[in-house]
Design an enzyme around this catalytic site. Structure first.
Site, PDB file in Angstrom:
ATOM      1  N   GLY B  47       0.781  -1.229   0.000  1.00 41.74           N
ATOM      2  CA  GLY B  47       0.000   0.000   0.000  1.00 41.74           C
ATOM      3  C   GLY B  47       0.810   1.275   0.000  1.00 41.74           C
ATOM      4  CG  ASP B 194      25.738   5.038 -11.596  1.00 39.44           C
ATOM      5  OD1 ASP B 194      25.196   4.159 -10.911  1.00 39.44           O
ATOM      6  OD2 ASP B 194      25.368   5.353 -12.749  1.00 39.44           O
ATOM      7  CB  SER B 365      22.008   0.208 -19.104  1.00 35.05           C
ATOM      8  OG  SER B 365      22.259   0.853 -17.874  1.00 35.05           O
ATOM      9  CG  HIS B 367      22.871   3.472 -14.727  1.00 29.49           C
ATOM     10  ND1 HIS B 367      22.984   4.448 -13.767  1.00 29.49           N
ATOM     11  CD2 HIS B 367      21.554   3.332 -14.971  1.00 29.49           C
ATOM     12  CE1 HIS B 367      21.764   4.861 -13.435  1.00 29.49           C
ATOM     13  NE2 HIS B 367      20.883   4.200 -14.154  1.00 29.49           N
TER      14      HIS B 367
END
Lengths: 547, 547
Positions: B47, B194, B365, B367
């Site tokens: 939820g 990253d 991607s 990345h």
């Protein structure tokens, strides 16, 4: 065309993989069933342990069912036998290893009913009613797997369950190409084939490629090696044992299903592991770390598995040690990626090194990829092709492959579970739709949860509940005491502290000033207040007593 | 070492990707913050709409915060700005496109607070308090993304947010290699980088490879082409527009975020799409099918997205047509595989052709993969390395890569959110742990659901609830009426029919014969009866009134 000479092919089992867990073949007044496996619940199937196919159609015709034929010993093909024979206790036909695994499983689960097991051999055949079932060997990630040639007066159907064309399988026993060619020469009216990897181009690597990857892991590991896989991935056990012997480690097995299955497979000579390589887990736990490899379950990160418990620090028999290398030797089953990732992170946090199939080739698929699927079709040269063992996306892709090989699109069949397919007059046509659904199993209850229950659970889970107990004096029509309010899964205790008094006031006002007809009025007023305040919609219940 | 010359680096945001959604840098009495993004909930976060980092630490020091610096315009970096500026309304620094996307998003969400936006340029710098922030261009799947060089008296830190080394990016603007070398020459004390693809070997393909794949899709499509991606994947829009122009189709955009973002990017010249290529969606829906391509959201199968609604047949503006080709131009975010698969199956069932990244290279991607990550480290030659933007598994893998390049293991840092890292005297040490957790957002409520609430929801979801309302006559001590029983999410109506009368009898027996002290006794008796009968444990509530 007379309906008498008609074979009905019936895939059972919900919106999952078509015909994977159970298929029925019906000819005239007789039925045979192929496989009785389980599925694991999707993430939105709340509180379900596992799923079995809905075989109501067969139950109603139990007296027509002649036998259950099992293609191999994986859970998704044998896991529901226990439930099946409770309703339809017919003979169960299986190859020796498959039989052993089934019997062990029934025993572990304390099944009340004794299966009438019949041992069959790859290369052999069973004649039963109008059916002749020929068993032929296929290579897969478990030994002793078979495909079926099913002959009836309606024609010859080849049922290719899970398979790959591994030329160098661990057990040295490749798929029976000769038998497939023989079928082709006889003329195959319909080929059903495993679509699991229909989206994967190329050729699935041989199990053999895992050897060097294991070598590397064993050579680099300074501490214990813990290898998790499925308890029924018997071939992997052989590979780990080979690596253990080569690198001077002893292998121990953890978990009852793993211990059982290896014991059976060794006894039956499907596993070739010298006695001196295996030690009991208790002994392994007291040996030097670099002398030990432990095999256990949990490669999918299942919280109740040994690796799941190790990652959470809740395993009873032993804990992770700094320097352990944990190998997850399987590929994530779609939907399990998140759980597996969480488990990997937890293992790392506890100081283990983790090797998974995303960073090292320590697993290969047991299923044929596109080039193998094409080879099968060209070997068998069927008149009709039906893709099975896949969701719609894989089935349709597989049918496209068949069409690329020259099978007429009208002769390729893609259906979902419950859709009967008929082979009649050498043609294939769609028949009726019968219930082909999931049956959810939770604890000891089978099928008493349905989609309605699941929807309610999802509502409960999304926003929680709020209960209000109101007691009103019949005479004065005033509250006999403050409304009692209970919430679960709705707001944190701190927020409840500010919200609940307001709800009490609201109820008070309705009872004393505004008036109301029944519980519904109060429920609606509270719901609309809560939505206005929190933009959420918990389930609201009111119990009202007047005295 | 004096604590005065100390830079504190603080990743915020729960057990998710470290520092991805928010990082703070604290020097003396001053703080700057990098990014304010959202995360999407895991499958077990019942939820929850989305998640923002817990920035309580910053709220308490709001007067010390000098500014918020945004690296690029993706949701996981800008999605929480709205919430951040409600508490800490400091200037927000962003490049022109990023600024435009932020403003549009705040406007769409009807944000009460107006952000104090400051435009910055790649190649430029901001001096603020003890910080000098230099912006340098990086290629990513959105134009105008930057990395940050952060200089304080403690040293130079390079903050490499999402990036790849694409030599042929869609916007023709590669990563600023010169600036990275310049930093290296100055001497970088700490590189943060990253880690998203730290488990992926090799080099991430250029965005350019998508061109031919789109060409093939456009050439083969007989009907409409519907391409789903993230609304912020601006580069993809350019590629679709190029393919549309080439293949004589008009491009229409569906969905407010997609329309907004493209409008801004075109206005600012980050997208180069001739007017005659774009048509309003209303017009596209009335054109010939093979003349149209529609871009929309829903590549992750989100039920509320346009593709999600198309797959369910509940989209208001338009429906799928036989012959439509739907392209899901993104890679499944871990955890979304099941939803995406369900969506693909549904689209196929409705007669669409579906192209996804599992069967065609229609996505790459954004990345860097391992070889790019290594190149970055060798370009920057940092004294210390800290892997960010990943879960533990990626962070540790990335740190291993740095170690392979010769960085001393003690100079590579892997921490989780909430763990402060300090750069002091040119050394990096671990500082205190501060709350670094998730804050769950549902509807309009922020943070009023906690893990306790989530646990309750999970209990509700697993087994459902059962409520019993009992009314007892004070004088006779007998039931005033039969117990009323309500269940939700527990058993199907049919099973309730046999189970509930037994529970009524049980309650009756307790009240009339056996006696009981309070509600708890009844709850326990009912629970143990239910467990015995069903092996399940619903939440049981009893309301008891005496009158």
């Amino acid at each position: 065309m007379s309906k008498k000479n008609r074979l009905r092919i019936i895939p059972l089992g919900g919106l999952g993989e078509v015909g994977k867990n159970m298929m029925a073949y019906e000819y005239g007044k007789d039925i045979i069933v192929v496989d009785a496996g389980i599925m694991f619940p999707k993430n939105d199937m709340l509180g379900v342990d596992y799923i079995i196919p809905d075989f109501e159609y067969l139950k109603k015709r139990a007296d027509k069912v002649l036998g259950l034929f099992i293609t191999h010993g994986h859970e998704d093909h044998i896991g529901a036998i226990q439930h099946f024979i409770e309703d339809i206790n017919v003979p169960v036909y299986a190859t020796p290893l498959t039989r052993g695994l089934i019997e062990a499983k029934l025993h572990r689960n304390g099944s009340q009913h004794k299966a009438q097991m019949k041992t069959v051999q790859a290369g052999g055949a069973t004649k039963i009613g109008p059916f002749t079932i020929e068993y032929f060997h296929v290579s897969h990630s478990i030994p002793d797997a078979v495909g079926l040639g099913i002959t009836t007066p309606a024609g010859l159907v080849v049922h290719m369950s899970d398979f790959k064309f591994d030329h160098t399988p661990v057990d040295g026993w490749p798929t029976d190409f000769a038998k497939l060619s023989e079928f082709a020469n006889r003329g195959v009216d319909l080929l059903l084939s495993d679509s699991t990897n229909a989206e994967r181009p190329g050729w699935t690597p041989s199990e053999k490629v895992i050897g060097p990857a294991f070598d590397k892991v064993f050579a680099e590991a300074k501490g214990r090696v813990i290898i998790a896989t499925f308890a029924s991935l018997i071939s992997r056990v052989q590979q780990v044992a080979d690596a253990a012997a080569k690198h001077g480690r002893k292998m121990a097995l953890a978990g009852p299903s793993m211990v059982d299955n290896v014991k059976i497979a060794r006894k039956m000579k499907y596993l070739n592991i010298p006695d001196e390589v295996i030690v009991p887990i208790e002994q392994a736990l007291n040996m030097q770390n670099h002398k030990v490899v432990i095999m256990c379950t949990g490669s999918q990160g299942e919280p109740s598995s040994i690796v799941g418990r190790l990652s959470a620090g809740t395993n009873r028999q032993f804990d992770l040690k700094e320097g352990d290398t944990v190998v997850l030797s399987s590929h994530p089953i779609p939907g399990n990626e998140e759980t597996i990732s969480k488990t990997i992170n937890r293992l790392l946090r506890r100081g283990a090194k983790v090797v998974h199939d995303g960073i090292a080739p320590i697993h290969v698929s047991g299923h044929a990829a596109q080039e193998e699927q094409k080879l099968l079709i060209n070997l068998v040269r069927p008149k009709h092709f039906m893709s099975i063992h896949g969701e719609l996306r894989q089935l349709m892709r597989h049918a496209e492959l068949a069409q690329q090989l020259g099978i007429d699109p009208k002769d390729t069949i893609v259906v979902e579970n419950g859709q009967v397919v008929e082979l009649i007059g050498k043609k294939v046509v769609l028949g009726e739709r019968i219930p082909g659904d999931y049956v959810f199993v939770t604890g000891e209850s089978i099928g008493d949860i349905d989609y309605g229950v699941m929807r309610e659970r999802s509502q409960l889970a999304r926003n929680g509940i709020l209960l209000i107990d109101i007691s009103i004096d019949k005479l004065t029509r005033r509250l006999r005491h403050d409304p009692e309010i209970i919430t679960r899964g709705f707001v944190s205790p701190e927020d409840a502290e500010t919200l609940l008094p307001e709800i009490r006031k609201l109820v008070l006002r309705m009872v004393h000033d505004d008036g109301f007809d029944d519980e519904k009025d109060i429920i609606n007023a509270v719901k609309s207040y809560l939505h206005q305040q929190t933009k959420r919609r918990p389930m609201v219940f009111v119990t009202l007593s007047k005295a």
